[in-house]
Design a protein around this motif. Structure first.
Motif, PDB file in Angstrom:
ATOM      1  N   GLY A  15       3.771  -2.513   4.295  1.00  0.00           N
ATOM      2  CA  GLY A  15       4.254  -2.333   2.936  1.00  0.00           C
ATOM      3  C   GLY A  15       3.265  -2.682   1.847  1.00  0.00           C
ATOM      4  O   GLY A  15       3.574  -2.537   0.659  1.00  0.00           O
ATOM      5  N   GLY A  16       2.074  -3.133   2.233  1.00  0.00           N
ATOM      6  CA  GLY A  16       1.095  -3.557   1.244  1.00  0.00           C
ATOM      7  C   GLY A  16      -0.076  -2.606   1.110  1.00  0.00           C
ATOM      8  O   GLY A  16      -0.175  -1.592   1.806  1.00  0.00           O
ATOM      9  N   LEU A  21      -4.586   1.246   3.031  1.00  0.00           N
ATOM     10  CA  LEU A  21      -6.020   1.437   3.252  1.00  0.00           C
ATOM     11  C   LEU A  21      -6.314   1.715   4.720  1.00  0.00           C
ATOM     12  O   LEU A  21      -7.120   2.591   5.057  1.00  0.00           O
ATOM     13  CB  LEU A  21      -6.784   0.203   2.785  1.00  0.00           C
ATOM     14  CG  LEU A  21      -6.851  -0.036   1.270  1.00  0.00           C
ATOM     15  CD1 LEU A  21      -7.380  -1.430   0.980  1.00  0.00           C
ATOM     16  CD2 LEU A  21      -7.723   1.020   0.590  1.00  0.00           C
ATOM     17  N   ALA A  22      -5.668   0.966   5.595  1.00  0.00           N
ATOM     18  CA  ALA A  22      -5.884   1.154   7.030  1.00  0.00           C
ATOM     19  C   ALA A  22      -5.503   2.568   7.456  1.00  0.00           C
ATOM     20  O   ALA A  22      -6.232   3.230   8.208  1.00  0.00           O
ATOM     21  CB  ALA A  22      -5.085   0.119   7.824  1.00  0.00           C
ATOM     22  N   GLU A  23      -4.371   3.044   6.978  1.00  0.00           N
ATOM     23  CA  GLU A  23      -3.926   4.397   7.323  1.00  0.00           C
ATOM     24  C   GLU A  23      -4.897   5.448   6.790  1.00  0.00           C
ATOM     25  O   GLU A  23      -5.239   6.411   7.485  1.00  0.00           O
ATOM     26  CB  GLU A  23      -2.527   4.650   6.747  1.00  0.00           C
ATOM     27  CG  GLU A  23      -1.409   3.872   7.432  1.00  0.00           C
ATOM     28  CD  GLU A  23      -1.025   4.473   8.775  1.00  0.00           C
ATOM     29  OE1 GLU A  23      -1.679   5.431   9.229  1.00  0.00           O
ATOM     30  OE2 GLU A  23      -0.065   3.972   9.386  1.00  0.00           O
ATOM     31  N   LYS A 184       2.676   0.337  -6.083  1.00  0.00           N
ATOM     32  CA  LYS A 184       4.009  -0.003  -5.594  1.00  0.00           C
ATOM     33  C   LYS A 184       3.926  -0.546  -4.169  1.00  0.00           C
ATOM     34  O   LYS A 184       3.671   0.192  -3.227  1.00  0.00           O
ATOM     35  CB  LYS A 184       4.915   1.221  -5.651  1.00  0.00           C
ATOM     36  CG  LYS A 184       5.214   1.670  -7.083  1.00  0.00           C
ATOM     37  CD  LYS A 184       6.097   2.890  -7.137  1.00  0.00           C
ATOM     38  CE  LYS A 184       6.379   3.288  -8.581  1.00  0.00           C
ATOM     39  NZ  LYS A 184       7.214   4.508  -8.674  1.00  0.00           N
ATOM     40  N   THR A 185       4.157  -1.850  -4.048  1.00  0.00           N
ATOM     41  CA  THR A 185       4.124  -2.520  -2.751  1.00  0.00           C
ATOM     42  C   THR A 185       5.355  -3.408  -2.617  1.00  0.00           C
ATOM     43  O   THR A 185       6.205  -3.449  -3.507  1.00  0.00           O
ATOM     44  CB  THR A 185       2.866  -3.402  -2.611  1.00  0.00           C
ATOM     45  OG1 THR A 185       2.995  -4.541  -3.498  1.00  0.00           O
ATOM     46  CG2 THR A 185       1.608  -2.621  -2.955  1.00  0.00           C
ATOM     47  N   GLN A 186       5.392  -4.143  -1.520  1.00  0.00           N
ATOM     48  CA  GLN A 186       6.490  -5.096  -1.307  1.00  0.00           C
ATOM     49  C   GLN A 186       6.060  -6.522  -1.629  1.00  0.00           C
ATOM     50  O   GLN A 186       6.653  -7.485  -1.159  1.00  0.00           O
ATOM     51  CB  GLN A 186       6.959  -5.000   0.150  1.00  0.00           C
ATOM     52  CG  GLN A 186       7.498  -3.633   0.537  1.00  0.00           C
ATOM     53  CD  GLN A 186       7.831  -3.523   2.018  1.00  0.00           C
ATOM     54  OE1 GLN A 186       7.830  -4.505   2.745  1.00  0.00           O
ATOM     55  NE2 GLN A 186       8.114  -2.305   2.461  1.00  0.00           N
ATOM     56  N   LYS A 225      -0.538   4.982  -0.674  1.00  0.00           N
ATOM     57  CA  LYS A 225      -1.297   6.105  -0.123  1.00  0.00           C
ATOM     58  C   LYS A 225      -2.203   6.712  -1.181  1.00  0.00           C
ATOM     59  O   LYS A 225      -3.381   7.016  -0.910  1.00  0.00           O
ATOM     60  CB  LYS A 225      -0.346   7.171   0.429  1.00  0.00           C
ATOM     61  CG  LYS A 225      -1.091   8.335   1.069  1.00  0.00           C
ATOM     62  CD  LYS A 225      -0.143   9.317   1.749  1.00  0.00           C
ATOM     63  CE  LYS A 225      -0.928  10.435   2.433  1.00  0.00           C
ATOM     64  NZ  LYS A 225      -0.032  11.390   3.136  1.00  0.00           N
ATOM     65  N   GLN A 226      -1.688   6.891  -2.399  1.00  0.00           N
ATOM     66  CA  GLN A 226      -2.503   7.429  -3.487  1.00  0.00           C
ATOM     67  C   GLN A 226      -3.679   6.496  -3.793  1.00  0.00           C
ATOM     68  O   GLN A 226      -4.808   6.940  -3.986  1.00  0.00           O
ATOM     69  CB  GLN A 226      -1.654   7.615  -4.745  1.00  0.00           C
ATOM     70  CG  GLN A 226      -0.640   8.733  -4.666  1.00  0.00           C
ATOM     71  CD  GLN A 226       0.281   8.740  -5.875  1.00  0.00           C
ATOM     72  OE1 GLN A 226       0.922   7.735  -6.198  1.00  0.00           O
ATOM     73  NE2 GLN A 226       0.354   9.875  -6.556  1.00  0.00           N
TER      74      GLN A 226
END
Length: 284
Positions: A15-16, A21-23, A184-186, A225-226
């Protein structure tokens, strides 16, 4: 066939920004070393993804950092193409009520840990003629009230990151300083609310201060993702120096730098109306 590029990212909890970034780097064909202090907080997608190595890493522990270096060396042959210092934490509290001990812990995580990571991984980065990416914050520029410790730690990292850029360039290592705005994160949760002492000068506006943790400051944020897509693009095209990323990044950057002081004050007050709320409290 050229060897697969590698990237190590700190703070990859689900969620962060780190997960995003990893994806994004995985999709670009990198071998991703996704690190976090508590492996159980990794997303299911990353935990089972090809070319993703999950590493337990406490960036406040020299032993843990050394172990991560050895793990990466075994996989890559003493190389690391990209190191992303993403881990960080903040505290929402008046400076007058913040313990120095708590403040030092924030600086340990937001400033000293990235420097420790750089020192530990520098031989691998130099071998790869790689790139270090330091995730700072727009708060290093915008003096948002009740975040002075966070603001100060990120400003310190931003200044240090730009200094490292000059020091590392002769060694063949690029440096990118991310100036991050709303994403937008958790990260915003009620359990991060500050317990305001009744003796505080700000006790009557404690709801305003605690409300900073509800996520409304991310309303105009972009998705992880953006954000991650932009970071990968900047790394891939050889960028160096400050990169503003996040919601309304360009308008925020130029709007701030081109505004006179009284306009800057109005901007800060529009986000966190400390002056008007304190005025109301004093009239009660």
């Amino acid at each position: 066939m050229a060897p697969r590029k590698s990237v190590l990212i700190t703070g990859c909890s689900a969620g962060g920004i780190g997960e995003g970034l990893a994806e994004a780097f995985r999709e670009k064909g990198y071998h991703v070393f996704a690190t976090l202090r508590t492996p159980s907080k990794i997303s299911k997608t990353l935990s089972s993804a090809e070319y993703v190595t999950i590493l337990t890493l406490d960036v406040l522990s020299s032993e843990s950092i050394s172990a991560a270096v050895e793990s990466v060396k075994k996989e890559t042959g003493d190389r690391l193409d990209v190191l992303i210092n993403n881990s960080g934490e903040g505290i929402f509290a008046p400076a007058l009520d913040t313990s120095i001990e708590a403040g030092k812990k924030i600086f340990d995580l937001n400033f000293w840990a990235p420097m420790a990571m750089l020192q530990a991984f520098s031989p691998l980065l130099i071998n790869a003629k790689g790139c270090i990416v330091n995730n700072t914050s727009a708060n290093s520029v915008f003096p948002m009230p009740f975040m002075s410790v966070y603001n100060g730690s990120k400003a310190s990292l931003a200044t240090a990151s730009e200094t490292w850029r000059y020091e590392l360039q002769p060694l063949g290592v690029r440096t990118i300083t991310l100036v991050t705005l709303a994403v937008k994160t958790q990260a915003f949760t009620k359990d991060r609310q500050f317990k305001m002492p009744e003796t505080s000068y700000y006790f009557q506006i404690r709801e305003l201060i605690n409300g900073l943790t509800d996520g409304h400051l991310q309303t105009n944020g972009i998705s992880t993702k953006q954000y991650a897509t932009k970071v990968v693009r900047e790394v891939e095209k050889g960028t160096v120096g400050p990169v503003w990323a996040g919601g309304s990044a360009l308008s925020a950057k130029w709007g701030w730098w081109l505004s006179p002081q009284f306009v800057r004050d109005m901007i800060v007050e529009s986000f966190i109306p400390v002056a008007s709320e304190m005025a109301k409290a004093l009239q009660r």
